[in-house]
Design a protein around this motif. Structure first.
Motif, mmCIF file in Angstrom:
data_model
loop_
_atom_site.group_PDB
_atom_site.id
_atom_site.type_symbol
_atom_site.label_atom_id
_atom_site.label_comp_id
_atom_site.label_asym_id
_atom_site.label_seq_id
_atom_site.Cartn_x
_atom_site.Cartn_y
_atom_site.Cartn_z
ATOM 1 N N ASP A 92 0.837 -1.196 0.000
ATOM 2 C CA ASP A 92 0.000 0.000 0.000
ATOM 3 C C ASP A 92 0.874 1.249 0.000
ATOM 4 O O ASP A 92 1.132 1.857 1.031
ATOM 5 C CB ASP A 92 -0.933 -0.010 1.209
ATOM 6 N N GLN A 93 1.335 1.642 -1.186
ATOM 7 C CA GLN A 93 2.220 2.790 -1.303
ATOM 8 C C GLN A 93 1.520 4.085 -0.896
ATOM 9 O O GLN A 93 2.090 4.914 -0.189
ATOM 10 C CB GLN A 93 2.705 2.917 -2.746
ATOM 11 N N VAL A 94 0.294 4.264 -1.344
ATOM 12 C CA VAL A 94 -0.419 5.502 -1.034
ATOM 13 C C VAL A 94 -0.662 5.618 0.468
ATOM 14 O O VAL A 94 -0.607 6.713 1.039
ATOM 15 C CB VAL A 94 -1.741 5.587 -1.820
ATOM 16 N N PHE A 143 12.497 10.709 -0.970
ATOM 17 C CA PHE A 143 12.749 9.263 -0.865
ATOM 18 C C PHE A 143 13.373 8.744 -2.152
ATOM 19 O O PHE A 143 13.100 9.245 -3.248
ATOM 20 C CB PHE A 143 11.470 8.496 -0.546
ATOM 21 N N SER A 144 14.254 7.754 -2.003
ATOM 22 C CA SER A 144 14.887 7.105 -3.152
ATOM 23 C C SER A 144 14.446 5.653 -3.225
ATOM 24 O O SER A 144 14.244 4.985 -2.199
ATOM 25 C CB SER A 144 16.414 7.192 -3.049
ATOM 26 N N VAL A 145 14.288 5.178 -4.465
ATOM 27 C CA VAL A 145 13.906 3.785 -4.736
ATOM 28 C C VAL A 145 14.628 3.327 -5.999
ATOM 29 O O VAL A 145 15.188 4.137 -6.748
ATOM 30 C CB VAL A 145 12.377 3.638 -4.937
ATOM 31 N N THR A 146 14.595 2.032 -6.234
ATOM 32 C CA THR A 146 15.102 1.494 -7.492
ATOM 33 C C THR A 146 14.379 2.161 -8.659
ATOM 34 O O THR A 146 13.154 2.303 -8.640
ATOM 35 C CB THR A 146 14.868 -0.023 -7.557
ATOM 36 N N HIS A 147 15.133 2.575 -9.655
ATOM 37 C CA HIS A 147 14.485 3.175 -10.826
ATOM 38 C C HIS A 147 13.551 2.143 -11.468
ATOM 39 O O HIS A 147 13.965 1.009 -11.726
ATOM 40 C CB HIS A 147 15.538 3.629 -11.837
ATOM 41 N N PRO A 148 12.300 2.505 -11.744
ATOM 42 C CA PRO A 148 11.350 1.515 -12.261
ATOM 43 C C PRO A 148 11.794 0.821 -13.548
ATOM 44 O O PRO A 148 11.419 -0.339 -13.777
ATOM 45 C CB PRO A 148 10.083 2.343 -12.500
ATOM 46 N N LEU A 170 7.119 4.466 -13.273
ATOM 47 C CA LEU A 170 7.417 5.854 -12.912
ATOM 48 C C LEU A 170 6.124 6.661 -12.782
ATOM 49 O O LEU A 170 5.962 7.447 -11.845
ATOM 50 C CB LEU A 170 8.332 6.466 -13.965
ATOM 51 N N GLY A 171 5.192 6.439 -13.711
ATOM 52 C CA GLY A 171 3.911 7.126 -13.622
ATOM 53 C C GLY A 171 3.140 6.752 -12.379
ATOM 54 O O GLY A 171 2.504 7.612 -11.743
ATOM 55 N N ASP A 172 3.182 5.465 -11.998
ATOM 56 C CA ASP A 172 2.515 5.024 -10.769
ATOM 57 C C ASP A 172 3.045 5.795 -9.572
ATOM 58 O O ASP A 172 2.279 6.250 -8.710
ATOM 59 C CB ASP A 172 2.757 3.529 -10.528
ATOM 60 N N ARG A 173 4.356 5.926 -9.498
ATOM 61 C CA ARG A 173 4.953 6.579 -8.328
ATOM 62 C C ARG A 173 4.586 8.059 -8.269
ATOM 63 O O ARG A 173 4.345 8.602 -7.184
ATOM 64 C CB ARG A 173 6.468 6.378 -8.311
ATOM 65 N N VAL A 174 4.541 8.712 -9.406
ATOM 66 C CA VAL A 174 4.119 10.114 -9.417
ATOM 67 C C VAL A 174 2.671 10.225 -8.941
ATOM 68 O O VAL A 174 2.326 11.088 -8.121
ATOM 69 C CB VAL A 174 4.281 10.718 -10.821
ATOM 70 N N ARG A 175 1.810 9.330 -9.415
ATOM 71 C CA ARG A 175 0.411 9.355 -8.981
ATOM 72 C C ARG A 175 0.277 9.044 -7.499
ATOM 73 O O ARG A 175 -0.580 9.611 -6.805
ATOM 74 C CB ARG A 175 -0.412 8.381 -9.830
ATOM 75 N N ASP A 176 1.133 8.145 -6.976
ATOM 76 C CA ASP A 176 1.108 7.840 -5.538
ATOM 77 C C ASP A 176 1.463 9.080 -4.722
ATOM 78 O O ASP A 176 0.853 9.348 -3.684
ATOM 79 C CB ASP A 176 2.094 6.713 -5.211
ATOM 80 N N VAL A 177 2.474 9.805 -5.178
ATOM 81 C CA VAL A 177 2.889 11.029 -4.482
ATOM 82 C C VAL A 177 1.730 12.022 -4.421
ATOM 83 O O VAL A 177 1.416 12.590 -3.363
ATOM 84 C CB VAL A 177 4.113 11.654 -5.199
ATOM 85 N N VAL A 178 1.071 12.236 -5.559
ATOM 86 C CA VAL A 178 -0.027 13.195 -5.623
ATOM 87 C C VAL A 178 -1.217 12.712 -4.790
ATOM 88 O O VAL A 178 -1.833 13.496 -4.052
ATOM 89 C CB VAL A 178 -0.435 13.432 -7.084
ATOM 90 N N ALA A 179 -1.531 11.411 -4.871
ATOM 91 C CA ALA A 179 -2.646 10.860 -4.100
ATOM 92 C C ALA A 179 -2.395 10.966 -2.599
ATOM 93 O O ALA A 179 -3.343 11.037 -1.807
ATOM 94 C CB ALA A 179 -2.891 9.409 -4.484
ATOM 95 N N GLY A 180 -1.109 10.974 -2.203
ATOM 96 C CA GLY A 180 -0.767 11.116 -0.795
ATOM 97 C C GLY A 180 -0.816 12.538 -0.292
ATOM 98 O O GLY A 180 -0.574 12.785 0.892
#
Length: 303
Positions: free
Chosen positions: A182-184, A202-207, A251-261
């Protein structure tokens, strides 16, 4: 820098002292030895699969994995990480040069997935008031071994045990997020404990790495899987129980997670491999690092 996971029982602070345990092969207390004790059967190698894995499975598996592997991790990477250095990634991007957190002096900072709290020690030396949070009991024992007086909390990143608006900054160097279903939910928890305008980096493995084999040599340069396959990577034992879980987001998922958070994305950093860095760290290597990105760092602000 630590890749950490979450545990399901809920957040808790902990006394990190442990009781002595009998050595492998020792007889139970009061039982006589009747002869040589045969060595234990070697554990079967876990099977690597791609399959669904929810929060509970991921939490149990990754907490156990890090408790079992923390010693080896610190032995292998401790020199690179240092005792009080803030390194964002295997490429060696250093916060002292990157300045992604901005001014830290006088700030309350939460480090999530802190491992042995190297980053928190660096923050404290520069006048910040850090708290180092990690799920792994054994990783936090290494933080105690190194010392430095940084407050340590053993807790779940999806249920942070702090009041609303407790921190000015939050950071995570490969901690928690790769291992959480549950990233969000984690994003919203970080948003909750930050003050208005607070920064979350935060840093993560590049998708893109998920499309390539996790190999440092030439065999790691050919696409082997779909970048768009979000099925978790799971290592499971002979009974099918997961012992390690990692979750892929595009990468798009992570951007959307950031915004949703509830965050605003300020910057997205893809560190290039520096000439001075000759190490191999798992699938990270000079060969691959000069050709494809291995890490992405998200710089966010609380909306």
């Amino acid at each position: 820098m630590s890749q950490d996971s979450q545990h399901t029982p809920g957040p808790r602070s902990t006394d990190l002292r442990t009781s002595a345990e009998p050595a492998a092969g020792a007889a139970p207390h009061g039982a006589p030895h009747t002869g040589p004790v045969p060595p234990p059967e070697p554990a079967a190698e876990p099977e690597a699969v791609r399959r669904p894995a929810g929060n509970a499975e991921s939490s149990r598996a990754n907490r156990g994995w890090w408790d079992r592997n923390a010693d080896e991790y610190q032995r292998e990477h401790g020199d690179f990480l240092g005792d009080d250095r803030f390194v964002w990634c295997p490429e060696g991007l250093d916060e002292a040069e990157a300045g992604l957190l901005g001014e830290v002096a006088g700030r309350d900072v939460l480090e999530i997935g802190a491992g042995a709290a190297q980053c928190s020690r660096w923050l404290a030396a520069r006048g910040a008031r850090p708290v180092a949070l990690d799920l792994s009991h054994r990783q936090l024992q290494h933080a105690l071994r190194i010392g430095g007086g940084v407050p340590l909390v053993e807790a779940d990143a999806g249920a942070l045990p702090f009041r609303d608006g407790s921190f000015d900054l939050a950071c995570s160097a490969y901690g928690a997020l790769p291992f959480v279903a549950d990233q969000v939910g984690v994003m919203r928890e970080v948003h909750r404990v930050l003050r208005p305008g607070g920064r979350w980096v935060f840093s993560v493995t590049h998708p893109i790495r998920w499309a390539f084999p996790d190999e440092p040599g030439p065999e790691g340069l050919s696409v082997a899987a779909s970048y768009f396959d979000r099925t978790p990577y799971v290592e499971q034992d002979e009974d099918g129980e997961p012992v390690y879980v990692e979750h892929h987001r595009t990468l798009g998922d992570r951007v959307r997670d950031v915004v949703a958070g509830g965050f605003r994305l300020v910057d997205l950093v893809e560190p290039e491999w520096p000439e001075w860095n000759s190490q191999e760290w798992g699938g990270w290597s000079p060969l691959r690092g000069h050709l494809i990105p291995g890490t992405v760092v998200f710089v966010c602000e609380r909306a």
